[in-house]
Design a protein around this motif. Structure first.
Motif, short mmCIF file in Angstrom:
data_model
loop_
_atom_site.label_atom_id
_atom_site.label_comp_id
_atom_site.label_asym_id
_atom_site.label_seq_id
_atom_site.Cartn_x
_atom_site.Cartn_y
_atom_site.Cartn_z
N ILE A 115 -23.77 -14.34 35.28
CA ILE A 115 -24.71 -15.43 33.92
C ILE A 115 -23.81 -16.11 33.74
CG2 ILE A 115 -25.77 -14.96 32.13
CD1 ILE A 115 -26.59 -12.41 33.11
N ASN B 44 -32.41 -20.09 30.83
CA ASN B 44 -32.79 -18.56 30.46
C ASN B 44 -33.37 -18.22 31.65
OD1 ASN B 44 -30.14 -18.25 29.07
ND2 ASN B 44 -31.43 -17.63 26.88
N ILE C 232 -32.29 -18.94 35.62
CA ILE C 232 -31.35 -17.70 35.74
C ILE C 232 -31.55 -17.22 35.81
CG2 ILE C 232 -29.54 -16.34 34.46
CD1 ILE C 232 -28.49 -18.99 33.36
N ALA C 233 -33.48 -16.25 35.15
CA ALA C 233 -33.83 -15.27 35.59
C ALA C 233 -34.35 -15.48 37.14
CB ALA C 233 -34.39 -14.59 34.71
N ASP D 22 -37.27 -12.83 32.53
CA ASP D 22 -37.05 -13.90 31.00
C ASP D 22 -35.92 -13.12 29.85
OD1 ASP D 22 -37.58 -15.51 32.64
OD2 ASP D 22 -39.50 -16.27 31.25
N VAL E 180 -32.80 -11.85 30.51
CA VAL E 180 -31.63 -12.62 30.34
C VAL E 180 -31.41 -13.37 29.24
CG1 VAL E 180 -30.66 -15.30 31.07
CG2 VAL E 180 -31.99 -13.59 32.68
N TYR F 227 -28.57 -10.49 27.36
CA TYR F 227 -28.15 -10.79 28.54
C TYR F 227 -26.92 -11.59 27.38
CZ TYR F 227 -27.77 -6.59 31.94
OH TYR F 227 -28.39 -5.81 32.34
#
Length: 244
Positions: A190, A200, A203-204, A211, A214, A217
């Motif tokens: 990430i 975010n 990235i998800a 969502d 992420v 995280y």
């Protein structure tokens, strides 16, 4: 390639409420107070004109050097200082770190006039909340100020693409800085995406996660690293192995 740490298609956490026309567009109901610090009067005048074309932004002071910046900050109590990297009186990363610490309560946007990876990286390492390039357009400039005033971070999308993209390529085959060794395998997937400017949500999608997952995280990662902002994560990720 590059997206935002907050940038390009708008910033996160921007939402309207109530009936105030400024609040409806996600802007503060109170004008954002700005000091411009640049060594050239013409540059300062141009930035002032662009900012003050928006009624939620007001320039409360100008300066061409670091000493006067302290005086203006005490006098006007700004929300944002927009300063050019290389301002007389500040020559290196440590000087900028000291400057930022000496402006309590003021969030800083650094203007990097030269498209130089080292200068952009220095501004990140110094702790600026926003970093923009000298060729930034009017809309991006205004978005950067509003984002930083809200408490978000802002990295110029072109700068991310041209500088951190190259740095990431250079470091793909090099060990991670020791500060990141505590991260889990998923967190290590990430953090380079954060460094590249992905939100975010984006990235998800890339990692086929929710969502919320992420977000968890990222929160856990920030706790491990004892940081609060995405720009701090960027600085850690691109820290030279030679310095650790």
């Amino acid at each position: 390639m590059a997206r935002k740490t907050q940038h390009r298609r708008g910033q996160l956490n921007e939402e309207g409420c109530g009936q105030d026309p400024l609040r409806i567009t996600g802007h503060s109901p109170h004008p954002i107070r700005i000091i411009i610090a640049d060594g050239h009067q013409v540059v300062r005048a141009g930035i002032r004109a662009l900012l003050e074309s928006e009624r939620d932004l007001t320039v409360v002071g100008e300066t061409d050097n670091v000493d006067d910046l302290f005086t203006e900050s005490r006098r006007t109590k700004p929300d944002i200082t927009l300063l050019t990297y290389g301002l007389p009186g500040c020559k290196d990363v440590e000087a900028y770190k000291q400057l930022f610490r000496s402006l309590p309560g003021v969030r800083v946007i650094v203007l990097v006039k030269d498209n130089d990876a080292a200068l952009f990286r220095h501004a990140v390492e110094a702790g600026a909340q926003g970093i923009i390039l000298g060729n930034i357009g009017r809309e991006e400039l205004i978005k950067s100020v509003r984002a930083v005033a809200r408490g978000d971070s802002y990295l110029d999308p072109e700068a991310v693409e041209k500088t951190f993209g190259l740095l990431r390529q250079q470091q793909e085959d090099v060990f991670l800085p020791k500060e990141l060794h505590s991260l889990s395998p998923q967190e290590r997937r990430i953090i380079p995406l954060i460094a590249e400017g992905y939100t975010n949500k984006e990235i998800a999608v890339k990692l086929a996660l929710s969502d919320k997952t992420v977000k968890n995280y990222v929160a856990n990662m920030f706790a491990k690293l004892a940081i609060e902002r995405r720009t701090q994560a960027v600085a850690l990720y691109y820290k030279s192995p030679a310095t650790v």
